[in-house]
Design an enzyme around this catalytic site. Structure first.
Site, PDB file in Angstrom:
ATOM      1  N   CYS A   1     -48.937  35.486   6.627  1.00 41.61           N
ATOM      2  CA  CYS A   1     -47.798  36.365   6.383  1.00 41.61           C
ATOM      3  C   CYS A   1     -48.170  37.459   5.377  1.00 41.61           C
ATOM      4  CB  CYS A   1     -46.587  35.545   5.943  1.00 41.61           C
ATOM      5  SG  CYS A   1     -45.017  36.444   5.994  1.00 41.61           S
TER       6      CYS A   1
ATOM      7  N   HIS B   1     -48.580  39.970   7.887  1.00 40.85           N
ATOM      8  CA  HIS B   1     -47.240  40.300   8.379  1.00 40.85           C
ATOM      9  C   HIS B   1     -47.133  41.812   8.554  1.00 40.85           C
ATOM     10  CE1 HIS B   1     -42.851  40.593   8.482  1.00 40.85           C
ATOM     11  NE2 HIS B   1     -42.890  39.328   8.862  1.00 40.85           N
TER      12      HIS B   1
END
Length: 182
Positions: free
Chosen positions: A103, A123
């Site tokens: 992420c 991310h």
């Protein structure tokens, strides 16, 4: 047997951290959740509270074959601000031990200077934090001892890539079968 440490910060994305823990344990791998604070209780970004196995001061980093950083906000910012996290990430990278992040947390690796010339994913919207990396957009990217992934929706694939780093295809397929994971 491989042993992994996973840093947990208040504000982490629970699915990204706990999926890794769950799948490592299904693979009969030892994993310790490490709270970066002086208490073992951690509250994730969605107000789910869980108990880490050890605190950052209690962890035996020499016993780990790899270290994992889950993302989430503001957990990733707390990981990046931790001197201990940065020290361990750099040391593990230098020792060619596994360093994995998902992420927003790959940005911590970028800031630590260990992504230079490496392929890495993160991310969407955090690509500028992958300092020195060759930014990739696959769900999971492995470049030697560095594994990165994009987010909550890729958590199972990320965890399976970590298992695959230490085990064979048969071990990964056994876990996937039990999960009913395509």
């Amino acid at each position: 047997m491989s042993k992994i440490g996973i840093f947990m910060a208040d504000g982490c994305e629970e699915i990204e951290g706990l999926t890794v823990v769950d799948i490592m344990r299904r693979a009969d791998m030892e994993i310790e959740m490490i709270s970066i604070t002086d208490h073992r209780e951690v509250t994730g970004s969605h107000d789910i509270t869980f108990k880490a196995d050890v605190t950052a001061d209690e962890a035996d980093y020499d016993s780990y074959d790899g270290i994992v950083l889950p993302g989430g906000m503001p957990g990733t910012l707390k990981l990046g601000a931790s001197g201990k996290v940065n020290e361990v990430v750099r040391r593990f990278a230098e020792q060619k031990k596994l360093v994995a992040a998902i992420c927003a947390a790959p940005g911590v690796l970028g800031a630590a200077g260990i992504l230079e010339g490496k392929d890495a994913a993160c991310h969407p919207g955090h690509e500028d934090k992958l300092t020195g990396a060759n930014v990739r957009f696959e769900a999971v990217v492995r470049d030697n001892n560095i594994i990165t992934s994009r987010g909550m929706g890729t958590a199972i694939a990320f965890a399976l890539a970590i298992v695959r780093y230490f085990a064979d295809d048969a071990a990964v397929e056994k876990i996937k079968s039990g999960l009913v994971y395509a």
